[in-house]
Design a protein around this motif. Structure first.
Motif, PDB file in Angstrom:
ATOM      1  N   VAL A   1       0.839  -1.201   0.000  1.00 33.82           N
ATOM      2  CA  VAL A   1       0.000   0.000   0.000  1.00 33.82           C
ATOM      3  C   VAL A   1       0.876   1.255   0.000  1.00 33.82           C
ATOM      4  CG1 VAL A   1      -1.834   1.268   1.188  1.00 33.82           C
ATOM      5  CG2 VAL A   1      -1.753  -1.245   1.315  1.00 33.82           C
ATOM      6  N   LYS A   2       1.860   1.284   0.895  1.00 35.20           N
ATOM      7  CA  LYS A   2       2.742   2.444   1.043  1.00 35.20           C
ATOM      8  C   LYS A   2       4.090   1.953   1.537  1.00 35.20           C
ATOM      9  CE  LYS A   2       3.805   6.902   1.703  1.00 35.20           C
ATOM     10  NZ  LYS A   2       3.918   7.883   0.601  1.00 35.20           N
TER      11      LYS A   2
ATOM     12  N   CYS B   1      -6.219  -6.965   1.101  1.00 37.10           N
ATOM     13  CA  CYS B   1      -7.520  -6.647   0.512  1.00 37.10           C
ATOM     14  C   CYS B   1      -7.381  -5.459  -0.424  1.00 37.10           C
ATOM     15  CB  CYS B   1      -8.542  -6.344   1.608  1.00 37.10           C
ATOM     16  SG  CYS B   1     -10.152  -5.810   0.977  1.00 37.10           S
ATOM     17  N   HIS B   2      -7.589  -5.660  -1.723  1.00 37.07           N
ATOM     18  CA  HIS B   2      -7.443  -4.584  -2.700  1.00 37.07           C
ATOM     19  C   HIS B   2      -8.508  -3.504  -2.528  1.00 37.07           C
ATOM     20  CE1 HIS B   2      -4.179  -6.236  -5.136  1.00 37.07           C
ATOM     21  NE2 HIS B   2      -4.711  -7.435  -4.909  1.00 37.07           N
TER      22      HIS B   2
ATOM     23  N   HIS C   1      -9.505   2.244  -0.917  1.00 31.93           N
ATOM     24  CA  HIS C   1     -10.057   3.251  -0.004  1.00 31.93           C
ATOM     25  C   HIS C   1      -8.940   4.078   0.631  1.00 31.93           C
ATOM     26  CE1 HIS C   1     -13.996   1.749  -0.605  1.00 31.93           C
ATOM     27  NE2 HIS C   1     -13.933   0.711   0.213  1.00 31.93           N
ATOM     28  N   ILE C   2      -7.862   3.411   1.052  1.00 31.62           N
ATOM     29  CA  ILE C   2      -6.743   4.107   1.698  1.00 31.62           C
ATOM     30  C   ILE C   2      -6.046   5.027   0.699  1.00 31.62           C
ATOM     31  CG2 ILE C   2      -4.481   3.788   2.762  1.00 31.62           C
ATOM     32  CD1 ILE C   2      -5.558   1.240   4.042  1.00 31.62           C
TER      33      ILE C   2
ATOM     34  N   ALA D   1      -8.031   8.039   0.291  1.00 28.51           N
ATOM     35  CA  ALA D   1      -7.914   8.890   1.481  1.00 28.51           C
ATOM     36  C   ALA D   1      -6.586   9.643   1.477  1.00 28.51           C
ATOM     37  CB  ALA D   1      -8.037   8.040   2.746  1.00 28.51           C
ATOM     38  N   PHE D   2      -5.519   8.981   1.022  1.00 27.02           N
ATOM     39  CA  PHE D   2      -4.213   9.647   0.917  1.00 27.02           C
ATOM     40  C   PHE D   2      -4.277  10.815  -0.074  1.00 27.02           C
ATOM     41  CE2 PHE D   2      -1.434   5.748   2.212  1.00 27.02           C
ATOM     42  CZ  PHE D   2      -1.740   5.997   3.546  1.00 27.02           C
ATOM     43  N   ILE D   3      -4.939  10.594  -1.203  1.00 27.06           N
ATOM     44  CA  ILE D   3      -5.058  11.643  -2.220  1.00 27.06           C
ATOM     45  C   ILE D   3      -5.806  12.854  -1.654  1.00 27.06           C
ATOM     46  CG2 ILE D   3      -6.141  12.248  -4.428  1.00 27.06           C
ATOM     47  CD1 ILE D   3      -5.571   9.343  -5.320  1.00 27.06           C
TER      48      ILE D   3
END
Length: 353
Positions: A121-122, A137-138, A143-144, A147-149
């Protein structure tokens, strides 16, 4: 498929609510214990450098199994479907090499007894130590990422790094807003600052806007412990922006050569003439670190991704904070330089628009 199925609430290691509400987090306690243990050990022999004690992990000398064992025991956060690990420096995230993180994920999944495939993810880059956020889980990952954007658009920091710098940024707190671009210098394709870009540069995508928020947490002589919060994304963003403030991360053997001194006053050299080479330190600083210049090529980059903040999203109504303590050699360097790592209070950093 039920929308919430990927994110069942099952905390296996720690409760994220504790990170947000407890006045003394598990991270602060763990860090304090590490420093105390190191202090007791160093009383026996203070005149050793970090190459000898505690040593630097050399991943090229590890077998695949050894590296997997290291990663499996470096889990700092686990809440289905997310896993946070504390990555050693020098481990590439992707690439053609056998020992890159993506190639190790299937076996790491087995070591952690997970039923679903892991993906990234990061992550911090190859030369950094620190957090890597993984997921099984893709849908949750999407969603994450969204949220980062949204957080970046609001100039909200999601990643917090700590760095030991040679030189002290002035002023001690602020934002560095200097555009960046890639440029061929000799045989190298390097990231360089662009101080006066034109609107056409941006329109033609020749340069990219880049912003870093920073705060000096402690200083001693000509060194500092600095917290860095990138508000945009670009390769080598943090190292290049540090040179703009006339300092360099300890162990930066690429960008530190862009800084020179005249009568002790630092200045920026033309990037076109600054071919990467081993970082050069003053004799006084070498003595503090118990290094000599011939050993400096072994000095690791002292840049650590120590905290990630996942904003609220979908099934998660509050922010989640994940932290990872710096590696032992980072803490030893702080001791040798007389720098203090009490806490990282990024909530006290000024938010600028």
């Amino acid at each position: 498929m039920h929308r919430h199925s990927c994110f069942s609430i099952r905390r296996l290691v720690t409760d994220s609510a504790l990170h947000l509400s407890s006045p003394v987090s598990w991270y602060d306690i763990q860090l304090k214990e590490q420093i105390q243990k190191r202090g007791q050990h160093l009383k026996k022999d203070k005149a050793v450098n970090i190459l000898r004690d505690p040593g630097i992990p050399v991943l090229q000398k590890l077998t695949r199994d050894n590296l997997l064992d290291m990663l499996a025991t470096s889990v700092v956060y686990q809440e289905n479907p997310l896993i946070g690990i504390n990555k050693p420096p020098g481990l590439p995230i992707t690439g053609k090499e056998d020992l890159c993180l993506t190639s190790l994920l299937p076996e790491l999944q087995q070591r952690l007894n997970l039923s679903k495939e892991l993906h990234i993810v990061k992550a911090s880059n190859r030369d950094y130590s620190g957090l890597v956020l993984l997921s099984t889980c893709h849908q949750t990952t999407k969603h994450i990422e969204d949220a980062f954007i949204q957080a970046r658009r609001k100039k909200e920091a999601i990643a917090n790094y700590c760095a030991v710098t040679v030189g002290v940024p002035e002023p001690v707190e602020g934002e560095i807003s200097v555009a960046l671009k890639k440029q061929n210098i000799g045989e190298h394709n390097l990231v360089v600052p662009v101080f006066h870009p034109t609107p056409g540069n941006f329109q033609r995508k020749e340069v990219k806007k880049a912003v870093t928020r920073y705060k000096v947490l402690d200083t001693t002589d000509s060194c500092a412990l600095v917290q860095l919060q990138p508000l945009t994304s670009f390769e080598s963003l943090l190292q290049v922006h540090l040179t703009v403030k006339l300092c360099a991360a300890l162990g930066d053997h690429v960008h530190s050569v862009r800084l020179g001194k005249v009568l002790g006053v630092p200045f920026c050299l033309p990037v076109e003439s600054a071919i990467p080479q081993t970082q050069v330190l003053d004799e006084s600083l070498l003595r503090m670190l118990h290094f000599d210049q011939k050993q400096m090529w072994k000095m690791p980059l002292h840049l650590h991704l120590h905290k990630l903040v996942i904003p609220p999203f979908e099934t998660k109504k509050s922010a989640t904070m994940i932290t990872a303590a710096p590696p032992a050699y980072f803490l030893r360097t702080l001791e040798l330089l007389g720098l203090t790592m009490n806490e990282f209070a990024e909530e006290n950093m000024t938010k600028r628009k």
